[in-house]
Motif scaffolding. Structure first.
Motif, PDB file in Angstrom:
ATOM      1  N   THR A  51     -31.269  23.504  -9.457  1.00  0.00           N
ATOM      2  CA  THR A  51     -30.230  22.906  -8.627  1.00  0.00           C
ATOM      3  C   THR A  51     -28.884  23.606  -8.748  1.00  0.00           C
ATOM      4  OG1 THR A  51     -31.321  20.765  -8.797  1.00  0.00           O
ATOM      5  CG2 THR A  51     -29.029  20.757  -8.102  1.00  0.00           C
ATOM      6  N   THR A  66     -23.465  13.299  -8.829  1.00  0.00           N
ATOM      7  CA  THR A  66     -24.282  12.625  -9.831  1.00  0.00           C
ATOM      8  C   THR A  66     -23.395  11.629 -10.556  1.00  0.00           C
ATOM      9  OG1 THR A  66     -25.770  12.940 -11.717  1.00  0.00           O
ATOM     10  CG2 THR A  66     -23.822  14.332 -11.630  1.00  0.00           C
ATOM     11  N   VAL A  72     -36.017  12.366  -4.504  1.00  0.00           N
ATOM     12  CA  VAL A  72     -36.079  12.876  -5.873  1.00  0.00           C
ATOM     13  C   VAL A  72     -37.118  12.103  -6.675  1.00  0.00           C
ATOM     14  CG1 VAL A  72     -34.797  13.292  -8.002  1.00  0.00           C
ATOM     15  CG2 VAL A  72     -33.645  13.552  -5.803  1.00  0.00           C
ATOM     16  N   GLN A 121     -38.955  11.795 -10.501  1.00  0.00           N
ATOM     17  CA  GLN A 121     -38.693  12.159 -11.888  1.00  0.00           C
ATOM     18  C   GLN A 121     -39.806  11.685 -12.807  1.00  0.00           C
ATOM     19  OE1 GLN A 121     -34.674  10.631 -12.643  1.00  0.00           O
ATOM     20  NE2 GLN A 121     -33.873  12.681 -12.323  1.00  0.00           N
ATOM     21  N   SER A 168     -42.010  10.689  -2.979  1.00  0.00           N
ATOM     22  CA  SER A 168     -40.788   9.895  -2.865  1.00  0.00           C
ATOM     23  C   SER A 168     -40.923   8.930  -1.702  1.00  0.00           C
ATOM     24  CB  SER A 168     -39.581  10.815  -2.635  1.00  0.00           C
ATOM     25  OG  SER A 168     -38.488  10.105  -2.096  1.00  0.00           O
ATOM     26  N   GLY A 215     -38.869  17.047 -12.797  1.00  0.00           N
ATOM     27  CA  GLY A 215     -38.512  16.330 -11.582  1.00  0.00           C
ATOM     28  C   GLY A 215     -38.514  17.267 -10.407  1.00  0.00           C
ATOM     29  N   TRP A 216     -38.392  16.692  -9.227  1.00  0.00           N
ATOM     30  CA  TRP A 216     -38.377  17.504  -8.021  1.00  0.00           C
ATOM     31  C   TRP A 216     -37.449  16.904  -6.987  1.00  0.00           C
ATOM     32  CZ3 TRP A 216     -39.679  22.299  -7.476  1.00  0.00           C
ATOM     33  CH2 TRP A 216     -39.757  22.864  -6.197  1.00  0.00           C
ATOM     34  N   GLN A 217     -36.585  17.736  -6.466  1.00  0.00           N
ATOM     35  CA  GLN A 217     -35.698  17.360  -5.378  1.00  0.00           C
ATOM     36  C   GLN A 217     -36.188  18.089  -4.142  1.00  0.00           C
ATOM     37  OE1 GLN A 217     -31.624  18.457  -6.044  1.00  0.00           O
ATOM     38  NE2 GLN A 217     -30.855  17.189  -4.399  1.00  0.00           N
ATOM     39  N   TYR A 225     -38.200   7.078  -9.000  1.00  0.00           N
ATOM     40  CA  TYR A 225     -37.532   7.824  -7.942  1.00  0.00           C
ATOM     41  C   TYR A 225     -36.029   7.618  -8.119  1.00  0.00           C
ATOM     42  CZ  TYR A 225     -42.142   6.752  -5.941  1.00  0.00           C
ATOM     43  OH  TYR A 225     -43.480   6.568  -5.735  1.00  0.00           O
ATOM     44  N   SER A 226     -35.261   8.668  -7.904  1.00  0.00           N
ATOM     45  CA  SER A 226     -33.814   8.576  -8.045  1.00  0.00           C
ATOM     46  C   SER A 226     -33.132   8.342  -6.708  1.00  0.00           C
ATOM     47  CB  SER A 226     -33.248   9.865  -8.639  1.00  0.00           C
ATOM     48  OG  SER A 226     -33.674  10.046  -9.957  1.00  0.00           O
ATOM     49  N   SER A 270     -29.725   8.878  -4.511  1.00  0.00           N
ATOM     50  CA  SER A 270     -28.628   9.836  -4.497  1.00  0.00           C
ATOM     51  C   SER A 270     -27.367   9.058  -4.837  1.00  0.00           C
ATOM     52  CB  SER A 270     -28.493  10.481  -3.119  1.00  0.00           C
ATOM     53  OG  SER A 270     -29.636  11.246  -2.815  1.00  0.00           O
ATOM     54  N   ASP A 326     -31.244  15.075   0.840  1.00  0.00           N
ATOM     55  CA  ASP A 326     -31.695  15.555  -0.462  1.00  0.00           C
ATOM     56  C   ASP A 326     -30.683  15.297  -1.564  1.00  0.00           C
ATOM     57  OD1 ASP A 326     -29.795  17.302   0.462  1.00  0.00           O
ATOM     58  OD2 ASP A 326     -30.964  19.131   0.130  1.00  0.00           O
TER      59      ASP A 326
END
Length: 562
Positions: free
Chosen positions: A65, A285, A309, A311, A360, A462-464, A532-533, A535, A551
């Motif tokens: 990121t 963040t 996102v 995680q 997600s 994790g993945w965004q 899941y995060s 934003s 995103d």
């Protein structure tokens, strides 16, 4: 990181992104939802939170990121994504195909790099070829080969050396052809209906000819074609990178401020305090210490919207006690031992949602009813039983650890997860902190190559989303050989289902394949899904026209500051 458009799948894909963008937090001000088009311009320099890039800023070698956020400011690709996830042509004038295998890309004329060199078809073809060749050791090489998440170009295999002591057969992919200055063609090994969606990822950015004279040096002082350019001596490592508007930029993402100063923080708490004090304009963040108060602290300038996102934490495939039948038992036991509901409520104050799959909720095809997902249910009794069955095969000793970067605000949840594991299983479990993200990534990448590192167990992962599709998550993190498959997971049945889904003519059919692929992940558990995060972030009263994309990355070019 990004998203993109598709022929055939476009309508459904963008619908999911539009749904995400429509969900906003309570307390969003009109300035946070104002579109870039209505923002006007300003001369103030916007300060923003960031992290020191892992590597020099080369598009094909950046997959984290910190570096990715910078790349999208200083480069322009064939397409770009707006806040709602809709794809727009940027450098591309058209992207067409009659069979989804042979694609013709025509470029708009007049685009230039910031050193004055024209952006041509060769700028893209040379950059992609460089990224593919194995001896260049680019982290995003797989994006030019793997159909499960990238674009599989004919001739990629010839650019791969047989071993470390040999050279590849070719340094160019035969499936890439320059027709003229504004036209090139791409031949794929398999049809992909969402090809135009995928090529918005930063690995597909163009490069000027000067880059190939000394790529490492270029990465330290990159020359792009985006809305910003790096100021003279603008990158001070571990401090910040200063970007100034590119006056020659001709695209839609024209900078509406006087520049962008991305500050590299090793503490999210410090960044948040700077935001409250007016020393930072935009923060993408929120530290765990402020999750319970930030919406009150920032009022209408707080951001809390659904994000793409996922995680969890990854357990390497070769980790002792976590291979074969014993490994499956222990992985399932760990998953049952984690009280996700309590942790997301007490640690994250409702800014996370317990995971029910490996993608997600804002991604088309998401489901909370995939076969095998009951392994995510908190069940200490089941966890103890599974762990005992594994102990009967090979007794456990030592401590179960989860590595994390301390500069990312992860300590609180890692401590909560390891305490939950400790209480449920009666074993020792603890976090393994790394001072900064770059150090953690260095050890993870070295471990993938079989080198001895300081890692003692699992590590946070994790993945965004790069584009709004399930395949972006599933392929990038768990397909065999994928660049972000940090645990070195490999299952031929899983790979086959991803490839099948990638070639389906409808998104509904593709998502059925992807859901079936996830049943395999729930059995193997190469990574343990956690949550899941959302934003989350905020902005100071010093700026206006702040909008977070689907995103979770702010559209910095649209921010104005007096």
């Amino acid at each position: 990181m990004k998203i993109r458009r598709s022929a055939g799948l476009l309508a459904t894909i963008t619908a999911g992104a539009l749904l995400l963008a429509a969900c906003s937090s309570g307390g969003s001000s009109s300035s946070s939802s104002t579109t870039a088009a209505s923002g006007g311009t300003s001369t103030g320099i916007v300060t923003a939170w960031g992290s020191e890039p892992e590597n020099p800023l080369i598009p094909t070698n950046t997959n984290e990121t910190g570096g990715g956020t910078i790349l999208t400011q200083i480069f322009a690709g064939l397409v770009y994504y707006d806040a709602k996830g809709k794809t727009h042509n940027e450098v591309a004038d058209s992207i067409t195909s009659s069979d989804n295998t042979n694609w013709t890309i025509k470029l708009k004329s007049g685009w230039k790099f910031t050193n004055g060199e024209p952006v041509t078809a060769k700028s893209f073809v040379d950059a992609w070829n460089y990224g593919a060749v194995s001896t260049n050791a680019q982290l995003n090489s797989g994006w030019f080969q793997d159909p499960s998440y990238g674009i599989p170009i004919v001739g990629y295999d010839d650019t791969q050396a047989a071993d470390a002591s040999s050279q590849p057969k070719a340094t160019t992919m035969s499936g890439l052809k320059v027709v003229d200055d504004t036209t090139f063609t791409v031949q794929l090994t398999t049809p992909l209906s969402d090809f135009p969606v995928r090529i918005g990822y930063s690995a597909f950015f163009p490069l000027p000819s000067v880059a190939f004279k000394d790529m490492k040096a270029f990465g330290e002082s990159p020359i792009g074609n985006g809305p910003y350019k790096v100021a003279d001596n603008g990158w001070t490592h571990n401090v910040d990178i200063k970007l100034v508007p590119n006056a020659d930029f001709t695209g839609d993402r024209k900078a509406r401020n006087g520049g962008l100063d991305i500050k590299f923080y090793t503490s999210q708490d410090t960044a948040y305090n700077d935001l409250l004090a007016g020393q930072l304009d935009v923060l993408q963040t929120v530290p765990s210490s402020a999750l319970g108060t930030f919406q009150n602290d920032l009022g209408s300038n707080a951001v809390n919207i659904p994000g793409a996102v996922w995680q969890g934490f990854t357990i390497p495939q070769n980790l002792a006690h976590f291979t074969g039948a014993e490994g499956q038992l222990r992985r399932a036991a760990l998953s049952h031992a984690i009280d996700r509901d309590t942790i997301t409520k007490t640690i994250f104050h409702g800014t996370r949602t317990p995971a029910t799959d490996f993608t997600s909720p804002v991604i088309p095809g998401w489901s909370d009813k995939i076969d095998g997902s009951d392994v995510l249910k908190y069940d200490p009794a089941a966890a103890k039983k599974l762990w005992a069955q594994a102990d009967a095969m090979s007794p456990w000793s030592g401590s179960f650890t989860i590595a994390y970067n301390a500069d990312g605000g992860h300590q609180a949840w890692v401590d909560a997860v390891t305490n939950s594991i400790k209480n449920a299983l009666g074993i020792d479990a603890a976090g393994q902190p790394y001072p900064v993200f770059k150090d953690l990534r260095t050890d993870i990448n070295a471990s993938k190559k079989g080198k001895k590192t300081g890692l003692t167990g699992a590590f946070r992962s994790g993945w965004q989303g790069d584009y709004p599709g399930a395949l972006d998550f599933l392929g990038a993190m768990w397909a065999t050989g994928a660049g972000s498959n940090d645990g070195s997971y490999s299952n031929p049945q899983f790979d086959a289902l991803l490839s099948k889904g990638a070639q389906e003519k409808s998104l509904d059919d593709a998502n059925k394949d992807f859901a079936q692929a996830q049943t395999i992940l729930f059995k193997d558990l190469p990574s343990i899904p956690l949550w899941y995060s959302n934003s989350t972030g905020g902005f100071a009263k010093t700026v206006k026209n702040v909008e977070f994309g689907w995103d979770g990355v702010p559209l910095y070019y649209a921010v104005t500051k007096s």
